[in-house]
Structures are given as C-alpha cells and as structure tokens.
Design an enzyme around this catalytic site. Structure first.
Site, PDB file in Angstrom:
ATOM      1  CG  ASP A   1      32.734 -46.041 -10.067  1.00 35.48           C
ATOM      2  OD1 ASP A   1      31.695 -45.433 -10.346  1.00 35.48           O
ATOM      3  OD2 ASP A   1      32.739 -47.157  -9.543  1.00 35.48           O
TER       4      ASP A   1
ATOM      5  CD  GLN B   1      36.043 -45.887  -7.620  1.00 38.30           C
ATOM      6  OE1 GLN B   1      37.051 -45.852  -8.315  1.00 38.30           O
ATOM      7  NE2 GLN B   1      35.443 -47.031  -7.345  1.00 38.30           N
TER       8      GLN B   1
ATOM      9  N   GLY C   1      49.246 -49.288 -29.547  1.00 39.39           N
ATOM     10  CA  GLY C   1      49.783 -48.117 -30.230  1.00 39.39           C
ATOM     11  C   GLY C   1      50.359 -48.378 -31.603  1.00 39.39           C
ATOM     12  N   GLY C   2      50.228 -49.604 -32.090  1.00 43.09           N
ATOM     13  CA  GLY C   2      50.760 -49.902 -33.419  1.00 43.09           C
ATOM     14  C   GLY C   2      52.150 -50.499 -33.383  1.00 43.09           C
TER      15      GLY C   2
ATOM     16  CD  GLU D   1      35.163 -49.046 -12.654  1.00 41.28           C
ATOM     17  OE1 GLU D   1      35.715 -49.222 -13.755  1.00 41.28           O
ATOM     18  OE2 GLU D   1      35.066 -47.927 -12.117  1.00 41.28           O
TER      19      GLU D   1
END
Length: 426
Positions: free
Chosen positions: A168, A17, A247-248, A139
């Site tokens: 991958d 992959q 993200g806060g 993976e």
C-alpha cells in the site's frame, strides 16, 4: 521559504492507504489536496479500528494530514457538475478505485481530456494489464503476488508478509514520484497524461534483490545464504532465507542481554569483510584472523552458523545499545531491533520531524509519522487531518468562486449532504 509544490492543486479521490499515502506526501510538500468524500460516510478508514469513541480513527488521521475535505455525491447531477468544475481547476486527479469505477462515474480518460487537457490522472491498481488486472488487491495480496512473501520467512516455515506496508504505502510512494515527474514533463508539453502504479509492480520493485538472486541461482548455489553452509541443496526458485542479509555480506539477527524477557533484545550484525579482523578482536577470537578456515570470505561461507553462534555468545553479554556502541567504534555494521514503543519515544526522531505530535479536535494529541523526505528549502509542517466535509463551502467559494446563490443551489440539490432517512410512515 516557499513549499516545493505550492500552487499545485490535487483532486484526491483516494481512500484507505495506498492512495492517501501518495496524496499526503504531496500535501506535505505544499500541494493543495482536496479530498473528495461521500456525504455522511467519507473515507471508510474514518470508522475502522477506532480507539476513541466518536473520533476519526488513527488509520484515517495518520494518512490524511495537510488535506482539505469536501463531501460530494458524484451520482447527483449537481454533484457531477461540481466535480467537473473542480477538474478544470486542478492539476492532478488521483484515484485508487477498483478497475473501471472512474469510467462508470462518467469520467473515462477521453472525457477528462476534453474537460481539462492539462489534467494529470494518476491511478493505483492492484495489477497491471494481464490475467489479473480486474482483481481486487489489498496489502498482503500485493506482498504475496509481488514476490515478497515467497522470499520472507524461514526455509522450513510458511511464507510471511512483512509489517512494513510495502504494498500500500510503497505503491503510494511510487505513484507520488510518477505524479511529480508528469508535472515536470507538462512544463514542456503543456499536456496532462495518465500515471499508473500497480501494487504488484511496486512490491516487485522493492524485492528486486530477490529477482537478482533468481537469476544467479541458474549459475550455482547462493553461497551467502545459510542454506549453503548447511549443505542443503537449492531448488529452482529463490528460497526463504530467514534473517540472512540480502546484500551479499552475511548478516543475522542475534540475541542480546535480556532476550529472555524482552522480545526486542536483539541486534542485526553483518560480518562485513573489510572489518573481519576487528570483529575477531571484539569477540575474542584473534586466531580467526589468520586461520585458513576463517580468514577469507569464501572459507567462512560454509561456517556461518558456527561464526554467528560465536558472535552471539558475545552479543548476549551486552544490551543491544551497548553492543551497538562498541561495534560502531570499529565501523562494524549493526543495528538494534527497535520496537514501536522505542521509536515513538525517540527524541531524535521528534527533532527531525520523522515522528510528530498532532492535535486533533476529536481525539486530542496523537503521534504520527512525519515527512520522511527532507528538503532544505521546503520544510514540512504537519497539520491535522480534516473532519468530514470540513472545507466544503471553503473550497466551493475559494476554488470554484461560487457566490452565495450558487452555494445555496448546491446545498439545496442534496449533492453535499448525506441522503435523508425516510421514515416508514412517509
């Protein structure tokens, strides 16, 4: 319109992959990708997770569009001669072999430089230099060693890997950027170079916000995490935070109408500060706009469980699509949890080429992902993956300019065909 990478030739020694993701992306942009496979066997994924008898698996077909396949026994002297000739004609060699395999084939970097000083050699490895550089990586191993698993899941549960193939495919995307960058630099230097992307490094790059939080943790609790609102002390490492936003801006996955029977009847909801008053109006809590316990973000942090519980009471009265339509009118960040079935049937994704239908001679029509990157002057046309060795003679004639006699010699050497099974009587 000319494709962006038309004229670039890639010698593709990748399998499974990570590497095929990289070379498929380059092929989508117009590069001539020559996939080198073992005679009679090919990429191991051709036969893995098969769903249609006697047909290449979806695992293979969805990672090898727009390529040409040549079978070549590189242990055969004539096969090694063909490979050397191909190196002279190609711009990039891409491989994701185990550590040291290319060297053992007789092609260390120093030898390749002598064969073609302009050749770029791009490699995917599990780890960079260090204590684990000789280890084999897949993976889930990459997700675990790159920091993703330790920060995924719920606080009181096991670490979890994500369904997105960030180890991958994520590393393949990183390598593709490295290759294009090296090709650009070659325009001024005239020289090839080595490009390496380690899977651990790629995962860590994608988990960078958690490395951010690790450093913030040294200066106090992570207040946007649910753990803070529950009064549970933090340890010395970034904890698993369920579906909290990274993200806060506090965010959660909330139930929608039908959740009792539909495992994907959920929506992601973010309580972004600039639209807080609109959120209050939508869910029927107008007094929260001025109440000191809810009006400002710092006051809301210890009360996130209560707040999202109240928002969920509202989302449970709407389907995920109804909720999204209402919330988007007020620019409230949200997104429905879309199943793979819903994505496969999404006509807008078909229209943009993000999901494509491909016809294959063995398995018929199937769906695949298309090029996720769109160029206005270089559209991508997705063509089917090659059959094993389908283009062997074509490549020898077109790329290496072999005549019929030379072609017959290579075939006669056994370098292109699978080994003959010898009966016991012989």
């Amino acid at each position: 319109m000319t494709q962006a990478l038309k004229g670039v030739r890639i010698l593709d020694f990748t399998h499974v992959q990570s590497g095929p993701t990289c070379t498929q992306l380059l092929a989508w942009f117009g590069a001539d990708v020559i996939k080198v496979e073992r005679p009679g066997v090919g990429d191991i994924t051709r036969g893995q997770l098969m769903d249609v008898p006697n047909a290449d698996s979806l695992y293979f077909t969805m990672l090898n569009h727009n390529k040409r396949s040549i079978t070549l026994d590189t242990k055969n002297p004539k096969g090694k001669e063909v490979l050397t000739a191909l190196m002279k004609k190609c711009d990039v060699l891409v491989e994701n072999f185990g550590p040291g395999v290319l060297d053992r084939m007789g092609f260390p970097w120093e030898t390749i430089q002598k064969i073609n000083p302009k050749l770029i050699v791009a490699s995917i490895k599990g780890f960079g230099p260090g204590p684990y550089e000789d280890c084999k990586v897949y993976e889930n191993v990459a997700q675990c060693t790159g920091g993703a698993a330790s920060t995924t899941g719920f606080r009181d549960g096991l670490p979890l890997v994500t369904g997105a193939q960030i180890g991958d495919s994520g590393t393949g995307l990183h390598l593709a950027l490295g290759i294009v960058t090296a090709l650009y630099q070659r325009n001024s230097t005239g020289k090839g170079q080595r490009v390496t992307a380690a899977m651990q490094d790629g995962v860590l790059n994608l988990a960078r916000v958690k490395l951010r939080d690790q450093q913030r943790l040294a200066h106090g609790p992570l207040k946007e995490y649910s753990q803070f609102g529950e009064g549970i002390p933090f340890g010395d490492a970034v904890p698993r935070a369920g579906n909290d936003s990274g993200g806060g801006q506090p965010g959660r996955i909330l139930k929608c109408k039908g959740w009792e029977t539909d495992p994907n009847a959920y929506i992601y909801f973010i309580t972004q500060a600039p639209v807080w008053e609109k959120i209050c109006d939508v869910i029927g809590e107008p007094t929260w706009k001025t109440d000191p316990n809810y009006a400002k973000p710092p006051a809301r942090l210890p009360r996130l469980n209560e707040i999202f519980g109240r928002i969920e009471q509202w989302t449970m009265t709407k389907t995920k699509f109804e909720a999204m339509e209402i919330l988007n009118k007020d620019d409230i960040p949200c997104g429905p949890i879309l199943s793979m079935k819903e994505l496969a049937e999404d006509q807008s994704l078909r229209a943009t080429g993000t999901v494509v239908e491909v016809d294959h001679p063995q398995r018929g029509k199937y769906l695949s992902v298309g090029n996720p990157i769109k160029l206005s002057d270089s559209p991508t046309v997705v063509t089917r993956s090659p059959l094993l060795g389908e283009h062997t003679d074509e490549i020898l004639k077109q790329v290496l300019e072999y005549n019929d006699k030379q072609l017959a010699e290579v075939h006669g050497s056994g370098a292109l065909e699978p080994p003959r099974k010898v009966a016991a009587a012989e």
